[in-house]
Write a protein that holds these residues in place. Sequence first.
Motif, PDB file in Angstrom:
ATOM      1  N   SER A 261      -6.563  11.436  -2.119  1.00  0.00           N
ATOM      2  CA  SER A 261      -7.112  10.636  -3.277  1.00  0.00           C
ATOM      3  C   SER A 261      -6.293  10.144  -3.504  1.00  0.00           C
ATOM      4  O   SER A 261      -5.538  11.800  -3.889  1.00  0.00           O
ATOM      5  CB  SER A 261      -8.020  11.292  -3.399  1.00  0.00           C
ATOM      6  N   ALA A 262      -4.966   8.955  -4.091  1.00  0.00           N
ATOM      7  CA  ALA A 262      -3.679   9.099  -4.105  1.00  0.00           C
ATOM      8  C   ALA A 262      -4.505   9.061  -5.681  1.00  0.00           C
ATOM      9  O   ALA A 262      -5.246   9.511  -6.645  1.00  0.00           O
ATOM     10  CB  ALA A 262      -3.741   7.680  -4.344  1.00  0.00           C
ATOM     11  N   LEU A 282      -1.120   4.538  -4.279  1.00  0.00           N
ATOM     12  CA  LEU A 282      -1.946   3.588  -3.137  1.00  0.00           C
ATOM     13  C   LEU A 282      -0.699   2.963  -1.995  1.00  0.00           C
ATOM     14  O   LEU A 282      -1.754   3.724  -1.385  1.00  0.00           O
ATOM     15  CB  LEU A 282      -3.047   2.343  -3.685  1.00  0.00           C
ATOM     16  N   GLU A 285      -0.879   6.427   0.323  1.00  0.00           N
ATOM     17  CA  GLU A 285      -1.879   7.140   0.269  1.00  0.00           C
ATOM     18  C   GLU A 285      -2.315   6.158   1.970  1.00  0.00           C
ATOM     19  O   GLU A 285      -2.898   6.900   2.842  1.00  0.00           O
ATOM     20  CB  GLU A 285      -3.024   6.944  -0.513  1.00  0.00           C
ATOM     21  N   HIS A 286      -2.486   4.971   1.612  1.00  0.00           N
ATOM     22  CA  HIS A 286      -1.903   3.948   2.574  1.00  0.00           C
ATOM     23  C   HIS A 286      -1.365   4.454   3.882  1.00  0.00           C
ATOM     24  O   HIS A 286      -2.044   4.733   5.115  1.00  0.00           O
ATOM     25  CB  HIS A 286      -1.749   2.438   2.596  1.00  0.00           C
ATOM     26  N   PRO A 414      -1.139  -2.452  -0.007  1.00  0.00           N
ATOM     27  CA  PRO A 414      -1.768  -1.862  -1.491  1.00  0.00           C
ATOM     28  C   PRO A 414      -1.769  -3.437  -2.435  1.00  0.00           C
ATOM     29  O   PRO A 414      -0.256  -3.188  -2.474  1.00  0.00           O
ATOM     30  CB  PRO A 414      -1.911  -0.361  -1.481  1.00  0.00           C
ATOM     31  N   PHE A 422      -5.964  -3.655  -0.975  1.00  0.00           N
ATOM     32  CA  PHE A 422      -6.427  -2.639  -0.617  1.00  0.00           C
ATOM     33  C   PHE A 422      -7.685  -1.581  -0.376  1.00  0.00           C
ATOM     34  O   PHE A 422      -8.189  -1.974  -1.350  1.00  0.00           O
ATOM     35  CB  PHE A 422      -5.388  -1.371  -1.281  1.00  0.00           C
ATOM     36  N   GLN A 424      -9.683   1.091   1.185  1.00  0.00           N
ATOM     37  CA  GLN A 424     -10.679   2.286   1.539  1.00  0.00           C
ATOM     38  C   GLN A 424     -10.733   2.481   2.809  1.00  0.00           C
ATOM     39  O   GLN A 424     -11.334   1.961   3.470  1.00  0.00           O
ATOM     40  CB  GLN A 424     -10.777   3.304  -0.281  1.00  0.00           C
TER      41      GLN A 424
END
Length: 442
Positions: A261-262, A282, A285-286, A414, A422, A424
């Motif tokens: 979780s960013a 993000l 996170e990606h 993202p 982006f 999830q």
Amino acid sequence: MIMELQQSISIADKLKILTDAAKYDVACTSSGTQRSNDGTGIGSCAQAGICHSFSADGRCISLLKILFTNECIYDCKYCINRRSNDVPRASFTPDEICTLTMEFYRRNYIEGLFLSSGVLKSPDYTMDLIYAALYKLRTTYRFQGYIHVKAIPGTSQELLERLGFLADRMSVNLELPTAEGLRLLAPHKTRERILAPMRLVQNRMEENRQEIQLYRNAQRFVPAGQSTQMIIGATPETDFQIIHVAEALYKKFGLKRVFYSAFVHVNEDASLPARTGEGPPLLREHRLYQADFLLRYYQFQAGELLTEENPNFNIFLDPKCNWALRNLDVFPVEVNTARYELLLRVPGIGYKSAGRIVKARRYGKLDFGDLKKMGVVLKRALYFLTCSGKMMYPVKIEEDYITRNLLNVKERLPEGAGGMTFRQLSLFDDVRFGSAAEGGVI
């Protein structure tokens, strides 16, 4: 009692408060919009608490995503629902959870329930109320849909075991990657209290598998497995540290998924990173999700992807391409003879297309046209593959040359990283991705 405290708040107002409070949990994604059926099509989109995910057979399904309560005795510095924040508070009753779930299900809005919670009074007090809701939902209402429940560290073993026989999936949030991060930002929580219920669920699942082998009618304990979540960017850990933590969780606790979780800046606190105006990380996170797929499906080890000397992922190249460029001595790979494990390491070849290659080449030699039909992303793979000893085009096996050409492909990144979109990743640990999705990971 909770029922007495909440008499002045309508169930609709509670739903508004507690779905908004749940939006920072990344275990599933929210629709984020409301659109009614205009009579010319099929279906509708409800804003409050509906999140979309995917089942094991590839279907897109909807879950009711809510908190049981956003009251909390803890004061975690990164959390919008922390004790010291002045935010609207609400708590559902077990009956209200049942009513909402069944009414949403009858309207065909949802197929299951995702239930998390703050900590009201104590972990046992809160989880006992959640157990009462799930028990009534399963027995009185005979609800047999999917249920994912978040377990609160510190809950008694007996209560967790009873919950595990009602839920399909259970998760315990790791919160932060290291014990040092917890001490800094969540001093009321400890790594030991978080890992203890994970170990309990793992051991009980193994016992349950043996019980099912002996007694086919034995009740199933957390049949969809367990998962966890880490906040990324709130503390100074490197990607190297984070991916090693994830690898250890998969190996030691048999987790189905680790979610990343960013960090979202919702509180002002000197212990949190300063606001930069760039928004949540993000892209980072990606990259962690991409690396996570390599660990789970592509037989990579964390130590192959990053090192202490090079501790963070490349912002321009996905982790698999980055690994390939650092190991050009392995390439090119002959597609008609290479082992399955080596095919998995070729950028542009996913685990599904690698399996198709191994099966198809039993019946004849493959060429690049065949590979394209199998879902191989040739715009990446052509630098690392030969078919019958020949490359698709005359190319140089040189790092700078291949890097320039790969960057011209313009990977979808993202928002905030080239202006691309982006998405999830799914709540479930599913083998559902086709070649289009493989392009973003492979």
